[in-house]
Design an enzyme around this catalytic site. Structure first.
Site, mmCIF file in Angstrom:
data_model
loop_
_atom_site.group_PDB
_atom_site.id
_atom_site.type_symbol
_atom_site.label_atom_id
_atom_site.label_comp_id
_atom_site.label_asym_id
_atom_site.label_seq_id
_atom_site.Cartn_x
_atom_site.Cartn_y
_atom_site.Cartn_z
ATOM 1 N N HIS A 212 31.875 -9.913 -4.494
ATOM 2 C CA HIS A 212 30.727 -10.829 -4.488
ATOM 3 C C HIS A 212 29.500 -10.194 -3.855
ATOM 4 O O HIS A 212 29.596 -9.272 -3.039
ATOM 5 C CB HIS A 212 31.075 -12.120 -3.753
ATOM 6 C CG HIS A 212 31.380 -11.926 -2.296
ATOM 7 N ND1 HIS A 212 30.399 -11.754 -1.339
ATOM 8 C CD2 HIS A 212 32.556 -11.865 -1.628
ATOM 9 C CE1 HIS A 212 30.952 -11.599 -0.156
ATOM 10 N NE2 HIS A 212 32.267 -11.656 -0.300
ATOM 11 N N ARG B 20 31.094 -18.084 -2.702
ATOM 12 C CA ARG B 20 30.311 -16.852 -2.806
ATOM 13 C C ARG B 20 30.818 -15.977 -3.957
ATOM 14 O O ARG B 20 30.025 -15.327 -4.637
ATOM 15 C CB ARG B 20 30.313 -16.088 -1.482
ATOM 16 C CG ARG B 20 31.665 -15.666 -0.928
ATOM 17 C CD ARG B 20 31.484 -15.165 0.502
ATOM 18 N NE ARG B 20 32.690 -14.636 1.115
ATOM 19 C CZ ARG B 20 33.604 -15.364 1.760
ATOM 20 N NH1 ARG B 20 33.466 -16.685 1.813
ATOM 21 N NH2 ARG B 20 34.652 -14.796 2.332
ATOM 22 N N GLU C 33 39.318 -14.037 0.099
ATOM 23 C CA GLU C 33 39.227 -13.015 1.141
ATOM 24 C C GLU C 33 40.389 -13.181 2.118
ATOM 25 O O GLU C 33 40.999 -14.263 2.204
ATOM 26 C CB GLU C 33 37.876 -13.169 1.875
ATOM 27 C CG GLU C 33 37.629 -12.233 3.040
ATOM 28 C CD GLU C 33 37.661 -10.771 2.660
ATOM 29 O OE1 GLU C 33 38.760 -10.289 2.311
ATOM 30 O OE2 GLU C 33 36.622 -10.097 2.746
ATOM 31 N N HIS D 148 36.700 -10.570 -3.412
ATOM 32 C CA HIS D 148 36.246 -10.245 -2.060
ATOM 33 C C HIS D 148 36.671 -8.838 -1.658
ATOM 34 O O HIS D 148 37.556 -8.245 -2.265
ATOM 35 C CB HIS D 148 36.822 -11.264 -1.074
ATOM 36 C CG HIS D 148 36.501 -12.675 -1.441
ATOM 37 N ND1 HIS D 148 35.417 -13.354 -0.937
ATOM 38 C CD2 HIS D 148 37.104 -13.526 -2.310
ATOM 39 C CE1 HIS D 148 35.373 -14.570 -1.467
ATOM 40 N NE2 HIS D 148 36.386 -14.694 -2.301
#
Length: 206
Positions: free
Chosen positions: A10, A61, A88, A158
């Site tokens: 991202h 995100r 993440e 991520h």
């Protein structure tokens, strides 16, 4: 015959900008992150990429990075699978803390171990090994079969969930993966053989 898989970390988030541990905290892209996502989409479009299906995490995100990329490609109508398996790594007690403040509290060496070791998690959080244990089964079960069917697939996720996946794709050792850093918003293009191995890898300039 080779099949196409594109991975994108991202764009910069508001907490990346503030040097905070983020993990599963659901924060937005910064203005720079939005621009990075646009540039990633533009680079993919200029290189002639189109996709059949997209995968992303449960965090906005990564989702918004993907949305912007698909807008740039004119492909907002393709199927999108969202799953926390691609989230993440969970930074546990470090989430929301400034990285410099964490170093002052626990020491440079300890924070480095939490951030970069393969199997030592921060308090209340996940190690990269823990992250891999949810990312890799999801990849094997949900993503790789579609790649092998000939679908062109993009994954927006991520730094650590992609590091776990790249460790497998690139056959990296535990020591090698601790040195791996992924730039925000830079598409990584893999050509995958029918047996799931990597035939070619390259990064697109944005």
């Amino acid at each position: 015959m080779n099949f196409m898989l594109v991975l994108v970390r991202h764009g910069e988030s508001e907490w990346n900008k503030l040097n905070l541990f983020t993990g599963w905290r659901d924060v937005e892209l910064s203005e720079r992150g939005v621009e990075e996502a646009r540039k990633a989409g533009h680079a993919l479009k200029e290189a002639g990429f189109t996709f059949d299906i997209a995968f992303t995490s449960a965090l906005k995100r990564a989702q918004h990075t993907l949305d912007i990329i698909l807008e740039e490609l004119g492909q907002t109508d393709i199927p999108i699978e969202r799953d926390q398996a691609l989230n993440e790594r969970d930074y546990g007690d470090l989430a929301g803390l400034n990285k410099d403040a964490a170093r002052e509290r626990w020491g440079e060496e300890q924070v480095h171990i939490w951030r970069r070791s393969y199997d030592t998690p921060p308090p209340g959080g996940e190690s990269l090994k823990d992250t891999a244990e949810r990312v890799l089964p999801y990849y094997e079960d949900k993503i790789l079969p579609l790649v092998k069917e000939g679908k062109d697939v993009i994954v927006s996720a991520h730094g650590n969930s992609l590091r776990a996946l790249i460790m497998k794709l690139d056959d990296l050792s535990r020591d090698e993966v601790t040195q791996l850093n992924l730039a925000t918003g830079v598409p990584i293009v893999y050509k995958i053989d029918a047996d799931g191995s990597v035939a070619e890898k390259r990064e697109l300039s944005i």
